[in-house]
Write a protein that holds these residues in place. Structure first.
Motif, mmCIF file in Angstrom:
data_model
loop_
_atom_site.group_PDB
_atom_site.id
_atom_site.type_symbol
_atom_site.label_atom_id
_atom_site.label_comp_id
_atom_site.label_asym_id
_atom_site.label_seq_id
_atom_site.Cartn_x
_atom_site.Cartn_y
_atom_site.Cartn_z
ATOM 1 N N GLY A 1 0.728 -1.350 -0.125
ATOM 2 C CA GLY A 1 0.040 -0.078 -0.214
ATOM 3 C C GLY A 1 0.726 1.262 0.061
ATOM 4 O O GLY A 1 1.637 1.373 1.071
ATOM 5 N N GLU B 1 2.680 -1.196 -4.449
ATOM 6 C CA GLU B 1 1.300 -0.370 -4.673
ATOM 7 C C GLU B 1 0.685 -0.818 -5.947
ATOM 8 O O GLU B 1 1.145 -1.134 -6.914
ATOM 9 C CB GLU B 1 1.533 1.215 -4.750
ATOM 10 C CG GLU B 1 0.304 1.974 -5.246
ATOM 11 C CD GLU B 1 -0.953 1.709 -4.472
ATOM 12 O OE1 GLU B 1 -1.950 1.956 -5.143
ATOM 13 O OE2 GLU B 1 -0.730 1.849 -3.374
ATOM 14 N N SER B 2 -0.640 -1.233 -5.575
ATOM 15 C CA SER B 2 -1.705 -1.758 -6.770
ATOM 16 C C SER B 2 -1.639 -0.639 -7.906
ATOM 17 O O SER B 2 -1.529 -1.129 -9.135
ATOM 18 C CB SER B 2 -2.952 -2.377 -6.464
ATOM 19 O OG SER B 2 -2.770 -3.287 -5.514
ATOM 20 N N GLU C 1 -0.228 -5.174 -8.388
ATOM 21 C CA GLU C 1 -1.154 -5.680 -7.109
ATOM 22 C C GLU C 1 -0.475 -6.984 -6.423
ATOM 23 O O GLU C 1 -0.116 -7.742 -7.215
ATOM 24 C CB GLU C 1 -2.513 -6.195 -8.078
ATOM 25 C CG GLU C 1 -3.472 -6.593 -7.063
ATOM 26 C CD GLU C 1 -4.830 -6.979 -7.724
ATOM 27 O OE1 GLU C 1 -5.722 -7.404 -7.045
ATOM 28 O OE2 GLU C 1 -4.859 -7.047 -8.919
ATOM 29 N N GLY D 1 -3.101 -1.297 3.146
ATOM 30 C CA GLY D 1 -4.102 -1.054 2.127
ATOM 31 C C GLY D 1 -5.477 -0.457 2.503
ATOM 32 O O GLY D 1 -6.157 0.113 1.632
ATOM 33 N N HIS E 1 -8.032 -2.981 -0.606
ATOM 34 C CA HIS E 1 -7.498 -4.285 -0.621
ATOM 35 C C HIS E 1 -8.603 -5.250 -0.239
ATOM 36 O O HIS E 1 -9.397 -5.187 0.592
ATOM 37 C CB HIS E 1 -6.177 -4.498 -0.063
ATOM 38 C CG HIS E 1 -6.446 -4.799 1.556
ATOM 39 N ND1 HIS E 1 -6.665 -6.189 1.838
ATOM 40 C CD2 HIS E 1 -6.295 -3.764 2.570
ATOM 41 C CE1 HIS E 1 -6.521 -6.131 3.275
ATOM 42 N NE2 HIS E 1 -6.592 -4.619 3.713
#
Length: 427
Positions: free
Chosen positions: A34, A57-58, A210, A238, A242
């Motif tokens: 995150g 980080e996604s 992700e 997150g 998430h």
């Protein structure tokens, strides 16, 4: 590649990020899932201690609530009443001092970090907590008296209706606390500036990566579609974005959608409606909040939607609130509108805990994220490096876990908010 939302903050970035996607295998001391304030603030703390840190980080750094919020840094803690009740058995008579210190620690961390790393984020001081109804003045008076008793007399003032009218061109409020310790800023520029600070200290940062799985065991780690990071410790930061570890976390935090708009530049009107450039929020349970931007726009948010569903036309919803607050802005052009998913916890206490011996999590600020995330970043960094006292104080708090997760949790949350709003109307 993830695109940022079309917000005022995105349009006024000092410099956007372009960190690589995680590829291959890496080894660090701590990997953080995150890239919002919680993850980035913790990464800076750990990197300053000399640990090798990675952020995965996604989307992009500051993509979620961190880069979409109202930009107010205030001494308000969500859930302080519940905190006091649950922490008293552990802290005894020190519980009030513990909570009071927490109220302001985030301000100190942010100011020090902005100065240390030269982060340009439009940081300004000055805030009004405004009474929407005459009955709100009772609680404001108590808050003011506590602030004075604890030594903030030079930084807070209790204002009556006419004094508020001198500071805002609005007849909406019955009084307020003016607080010059509280701040407002450009949150996305702050977060990206902090990420660059972490990077300068050796942190690895990966975007558009992700996390598909948290690996537990003696050597924990994270796995994405194209890579893996092995670590000594893993931290999940997150918040509500998430869906990892549902066995332990599902049903503990729920999304509430807040809407924010920004007007066109107001020119001389900006000084007219808010001559001291103060941030403002009111005392209602579901409140309005606003401030002026560095280029003289009104940034205005409110009307949180606790169903978890996004609004289709935020500008249409908030325009009447703007015009009611500032009649001089009737018909003003709105240049930006966007939504912000806030992580709501039933009892409003931030959730800190461990998923296994070396996998940690930290989430749930219930709309009070900027200051609180920085406080939690400090607490989590201490815990990860063996200083557990403050972490344990939060981790022992009991949280309500709703069966069926969002499917049942958001309707219950919406019903609860409706109940509290009805009570408020009777005050």
């Amino acid at each position: 590649m993830t695109e940022r939302c079309n917000s005022y903050y995105t349009a006024t970035l000092n410099q956007d990020t372009n960190y690589p996607t995680l590829q291959g295998r890496h080894k660090v001391d701590v990997v953080i899932i995150g890239g919002g304030f919680t993850g980035v603030a913790t990464a800076v703390e750990l990197a300053e201690k000399g640990l090798k840190v990675a952020i995965v980080e996604s989307h992009k750094i500051g993509w979620g609530a961190t880069g979409r919020n109202g930009g107010q840094v205030t001494g308000s803690l969500s859930g302080d009443g519940a905190m006091r009740k649950q922490m008293r058995p552990k802290l005894g008579d020190d519980v009030d001092d513990f909570i009071w210190h927490l109220r302001w620690r985030g301000h100190e961390i942010i100011q020090q970090r902005v100065e240390k790393y030269g982060i340009q984020c439009d940081l300004k001081h000055g805030h009004l907590h405004a009474a929407y109804k005459p009955s709100h003045m009772t609680d404001l008076r108590k808050d003011y008296e506590e602030a004075v008793r604890r030594g903030l007399g030079d930084e807070v003032s209790l204002l009556d209706r006419s004094q508020v009218r001198d500071l805002l061109q609005s007849d909406l409020y019955h009084g307020a606390i003016k607080n010059i310790r509280n701040m407002h800023l450009h949150p996305l520029n702050l977060c990206i500036g902090e990420a660059r600070a972490a990077e300068s200290l050796g942190a690895l940062i990966f975007e558009n990566s992700e996390v598909l799985e948290i690996i537990h065991g003696a050597t924990p780690g994270v796995r994405t579609a194209h890579g893996q990071i092995d670590a000594n410790q893993v931290m999940l930061a997150g918040d509500v974005y998430h869906k990892l570890e549902p066995g332990q976390l599902k049903g503990k935090i729920f999304p509430a959608m807040g809407g924010i708009v920004t007007t066109a530049p107001l020119g001389d009107l900006a000084k007219q409606i808010n001559p001291e450039d103060l941030a403002v929020y009111d005392c209602r349970f579901v409140l309005d909040y606003y401030r002026l931007t560095a280029d003289g726009r009104l940034l205005f948010g409110g009307g949180a939607n606790y169903s978890g569903k996004d609004s289709r036309d935020i500008a249409a919803e908030l325009r009447p609130c703007i015009e009611q607050t500032f009649p001089a802005l009737k018909g003003v052009q709105i240049d930006y509108q966007w939504s912000c998913a806030m992580g709501i916890v039933i009892n409003r206490i931030p959730q800190l805990g461990k998923l296994s011996d070396n996998v940690w999590y930290c989430q749930g600020y219930s709309g009070h994220g900027i200051a609180t995330t920085h406080i939690m970043g400090e607490i989590m960094s201490r815990a990860i490096t063996g200083q557990l006292e403050q972490f344990d104080t939060f981790a022992q708090c009991q949280h309500i876990r709703v069966p069926m997760g969002d499917l049942l949790g958001n309707p219950l949350l919406a019903a609860g908010m409706w109940y509290y709003q009805m009570l408020e109307k009777l005050r």
